[in-house]
Write a protein that holds these residues in place. Sequence first.
Motif, short mmCIF file in Angstrom:
data_model
loop_
_atom_site.label_atom_id
_atom_site.label_comp_id
_atom_site.label_asym_id
_atom_site.label_seq_id
_atom_site.Cartn_x
_atom_site.Cartn_y
_atom_site.Cartn_z
N LEU A 247 0.73 -1.26 0.03
CA LEU A 247 -0.14 0.18 0.02
C LEU A 247 0.92 1.30 -0.18
CD1 LEU A 247 -2.89 1.54 0.39
CD2 LEU A 247 -2.67 1.23 2.45
N GLU A 248 0.70 2.04 -1.03
CA GLU A 248 1.66 3.19 -1.40
C GLU A 248 3.00 2.82 -0.85
OE1 GLU A 248 -0.29 6.20 1.35
OE2 GLU A 248 -2.18 6.26 -0.32
N GLY A 249 3.54 1.82 -1.71
CA GLY A 249 5.24 1.69 -1.45
C GLY A 249 5.65 0.77 -0.20
N LYS A 250 4.59 0.69 0.72
CA LYS A 250 4.84 0.04 2.00
C LYS A 250 4.41 -1.36 2.07
CE LYS A 250 5.96 4.40 4.64
NZ LYS A 250 5.66 5.26 5.69
N ALA A 251 4.70 -2.18 2.93
CA ALA A 251 3.98 -3.37 2.95
C ALA A 251 2.66 -3.50 3.75
CB ALA A 251 5.07 -4.57 3.81
N TYR A 252 1.80 -3.94 3.26
CA TYR A 252 0.51 -3.95 3.86
C TYR A 252 0.24 -5.27 4.51
CZ TYR A 252 -4.32 -4.51 4.77
OH TYR A 252 -5.77 -5.00 5.45
N HIS A 253 0.55 -6.37 3.91
CA HIS A 253 0.72 -7.59 4.44
C HIS A 253 1.86 -7.70 5.37
CE1 HIS A 253 0.51 -12.02 4.62
NE2 HIS A 253 1.67 -12.11 4.47
N GLU A 254 1.67 -8.41 6.35
CA GLU A 254 2.87 -8.45 7.30
C GLU A 254 3.33 -9.96 7.39
OE1 GLU A 254 2.85 -6.35 11.23
OE2 GLU A 254 2.26 -8.28 11.82
N PRO A 255 4.62 -10.07 6.67
CA PRO A 255 4.97 -11.44 6.24
C PRO A 255 5.78 -12.11 7.71
CG PRO A 255 6.71 -9.81 5.70
CD PRO A 255 5.60 -8.90 6.19
N VAL A 256 5.02 -12.92 8.04
CA VAL A 256 5.39 -13.95 9.18
C VAL A 256 5.02 -15.52 8.60
CG1 VAL A 256 4.93 -12.39 10.85
CG2 VAL A 256 3.11 -13.57 10.32
N ARG A 257 5.63 -16.37 9.06
CA ARG A 257 5.05 -17.84 8.76
C ARG A 257 3.74 -18.03 9.52
NH1 ARG A 257 10.39 -20.82 11.07
NH2 ARG A 257 10.42 -18.90 12.59
N LEU A 258 3.07 -18.99 8.99
CA LEU A 258 1.93 -19.43 9.50
C LEU A 258 1.87 -19.84 11.07
CD1 LEU A 258 -1.17 -19.40 8.08
CD2 LEU A 258 -0.92 -21.85 7.99
N LEU A 259 1.23 -19.26 11.71
CA LEU A 259 1.30 -19.42 13.39
C LEU A 259 0.10 -20.39 13.48
CD1 LEU A 259 1.97 -15.94 14.66
CD2 LEU A 259 3.44 -17.50 13.87
N THR A 260 0.28 -21.56 13.80
CA THR A 260 -0.64 -22.50 13.75
C THR A 260 -0.88 -23.33 14.87
OG1 THR A 260 0.59 -23.28 11.42
CG2 THR A 260 -1.14 -25.08 12.47
N TYR A 261 -2.01 -22.71 15.56
CA TYR A 261 -2.40 -23.12 16.95
C TYR A 261 -3.34 -24.21 16.75
CZ TYR A 261 -0.98 -18.14 17.38
OH TYR A 261 -0.59 -16.90 17.62
N MET A 262 -2.97 -25.27 17.44
CA MET A 262 -3.86 -26.48 17.73
C MET A 262 -4.45 -26.81 19.13
SD MET A 262 -1.53 -28.67 14.93
CE MET A 262 0.02 -27.44 15.42
N GLU A 263 -5.62 -26.75 19.32
CA GLU A 263 -6.13 -26.97 20.50
C GLU A 263 -6.54 -28.66 20.73
OE1 GLU A 263 -9.92 -26.14 23.31
OE2 GLU A 263 -9.23 -24.62 22.15
N ALA A 264 -5.48 -29.31 21.28
CA ALA A 264 -5.40 -30.73 21.20
C ALA A 264 -4.37 -31.43 22.08
CB ALA A 264 -5.27 -31.31 19.88
#
Length: 958
Positions: free
Chosen positions: A892-909
């Motif tokens: 967005l306007e030359g700056k990152a809108y998406h915040e690049p992180v790996r998929l934080l995978t929460y499993m309730e188990a």
Amino acid sequence: MSTIMQKLDAVKGTVPHYWPIGAFIHHNPLKGFEHLHFKEGVAKAQSIFGGNVYMQPSYYLNLYKEGKINSDLLEANLKEILKSDGLQEHYDLAKKCLTEVNPKWNSLRSTADLNEHEIDEDLLAYLDEKFFYHNKEKWIEKLTKHMTLYEINDILFEHDNKEMIEKDIIEYITRFLDEQLTTITMPNRELGMFETFKLYENFDYAKDSESFVNEALQKLKVKNVEQYLLAHILKLHGWAGFIKYRSEDPDYFSQQEYPSSLMDYMAIRLYFELAYLQHRQINNFELLDSFVKKNSACVILKILQAKGDLPGKYIDAIQEHQDYEQILENYVQDELKLDAKQVHLSSAQLNNKKIALTELAKIMETLRSEEGYIWLKSLEDSYIHAFIDEMKLTETVDGQRPLASATFCLDVRSELMRRSLESRGNYVTYGAGGFLGFPIAFVEFDKAHEQFLCPAVVKPGNIIFELPKEAHEEYSSKKIMNKTTKKVLSDLKNNPYTPYIMVEAIGWIFGINLFGKTFSPRKTNKFLSGFKAQKPKTTYTLDKLSEQEIEMYVNKIHKYVIVEALKNSASQEYAAEEIQDIRDHLVFEKELSLDIPKELLEKLRTKYKITRKDYEYQKNKLKMVGFTLEEKVQYLYSFLMMIGQVDNFAEFVILCGHQSVSDNNPFESALDCGACGGSSSLPNNRALCMIANSQDVREAIAKKGIVIPDDVKFMPALHVTSTDEIKFYDTDVLTQEELQKFKKVMADFEEASKIARQERITQLPYTNTQEDIMVKSMDWSEPRPEWGLAGNMGVFAGPRNSIKHMAFQNRLFMHSYDASLDNENADILTKIFNGPLIVGEWINLEHYFSTVDNTVYGAGSKVYHNIVAKVGVFNGNYGDLKIGLPTQSVMLEGKAYHEPVRLLTYMEAPLEAVGKAVENSVAKEFILNEWIRPVIIDKKAKKVYSYESGDFKVIKEF
């Protein structure tokens, strides 16, 4: 397998996965590196593709200053890295380096006042040895690692072979791989890519592409064959990825019709390389090696100049014909001084008086190589700890019967709609993969082809046809008119002889769309909708066909084809009985009672495929139509168990598919569904609702322990993600009394849509009202109708009540899961890993890499895109296929809108169940190699685990 094929197979995994843009599927562009740990994988990819694999240090530093990166977690991660490198005693200095020096490291490398201060001699010696400036052979090997012979030739002798070779290759493969974008198609494509190429180039060669590649490599005297094949692949890795995709998908129609392979592609590349080098001074690597040994300084300087790494004063010296050895020596000395100056200035900024500069250089080198991972992991850890601190440990389950339940796709865009609906009253929501674990091949009403409505990793075994259940004369007449108009316009646009008359002749037709949908999209859309054919009410073929019905339909298909073929080929007309005789003769070898030319019979066999083999094929296809009762019950049972909806059913159980709506957008299918080839999941939801509403299915599923009360109605709906509208279908199954109740539900859904749109106004740029959101989906000048999946950061698999109180701003994939319903092998969780988790990783990492380096891994701006061959886009008139997302999807306007992180995978188990699911899952490799970040919430053990460095680490105890 031949040696050359083995070598090509060894490097083809480097090629990014590529699906055609019309059936877009999100993908991890570095899938070929998932056998390595994430940190090792991205480092190796960077050495091959170049570019960035993490954001710049200044990006993370800003997040740190904003408080998004927790200081304690950053400290812990920094200490962990320092400990592994034996540098833990230097923590304070390393922290200062990370936050104060490294973000401006490049600015310290200034040629101004280069000789102002004395440079430490030990430091110079260390830097010289470390970066091998005086080892010319090693230096040249590094500089030319991924270069072809024609590229090196261009640089050394100022030719332009590369430009011409790549242009010739692209021109041929775009025409061969064309999927009906042009009206004038390349002939003879059915022969295959290399065989057609020989005709295209008038190239007399009797052997196949593999033989040619082998011979070409021998002529070029290539030493490291694997490395050279990779070098060629990297020149146009987008096209190589598409050819690889085609050649490995046995169901891809264009590949069946016009075969291609990476070996064919490699043969074409090497053909042009040999042709252009034929009369060059250096046309093989032995000659090149001899030249390099005699002219190593010249070679290094010219390659550095070509790569843009040589300052102007050295270029001037080359043009003045000064001594190359002296020029290179001057360059080396200046580079060493610049390297040393960075260390000197850093030492001064750090106020360092204790550590020798050579040791400081080693520490800083370690930090620069590790800083991207340290910052990334610290950002992820900050989100993980904030999540587990806010989620509920104990669930409060409301025993009241809901008025309605709604299952949405786990797509991040559903989170806001689910929150909004739950705020309207007595509603519960669930999340599942949009296809509901119910893969189908779907043939839409009035369409001749089937769509696979399921993720790319799944192949459906059942076919559903959509059939009208009311008269549709008006639809048919409008459809014919629209098809005819569309065909005329398409032919005129693609025919090279008509551009001069096109505007005068029919420009007004395009004007309505072009200007109307740019300057007044709402009114234009309303005007054009009056001409659009409205589909009649339809139903689906959900029951299996009998053997008699299958025989009847195959017979009809064959007779229809024969009639059409004879219209064009026969000089006489044949009666219906005679057509049947011809068909039975060709399929069952029955004696033919009429006289028909042998050439015509042969044509029916070969060209039109009226054979016993086709008869068996068509029968097998028709046997796939519909479902047995057992299949219906099993699909419904698996779906309900998967999301944990097994009792306390609402009066209305709503299954909500989703799709996006946007005009004039090559990446539209990426917004529809990033997993299912850009297809809507409405048919899956409609079909499962029809199945769930049938009495025989309910009786059978009750025997498996799930009792669905008689007053429960399953209702299909569609979530339009670009406008947050909800559309309901098949309401005619409701009684008048039920319909009155359901109107209250529909009204609440409409209010929930308004709530969702109001929140999205704050996220979409240049959007002030809900009307602006509606207009964006139909505006031809709008490059961003919605943010789509941008911002995705994690997935949660567990009960809704654990996180119902939390708002995620459409950043989490949410899959319902009740561990208490799973068996000891964790089969339900394994299914979630095998489908939704794989898809989530693909989506997440495509957004990640398209953000960290859009030039290398993305698609650039939509403004410069040209659609090519109906398979992808490139910039300008020709080039490589773009493998990722456009800037408008992540920036967005030359700056990152998406915040690049790996998929934080929460499993309730329980931890044990997660371990079994991982072990049984096809996603095991990328889970254990941390291309996602697994977090296990074990409420029974009252512990939260994070999987890191090959082990489960307790990060919180409740």
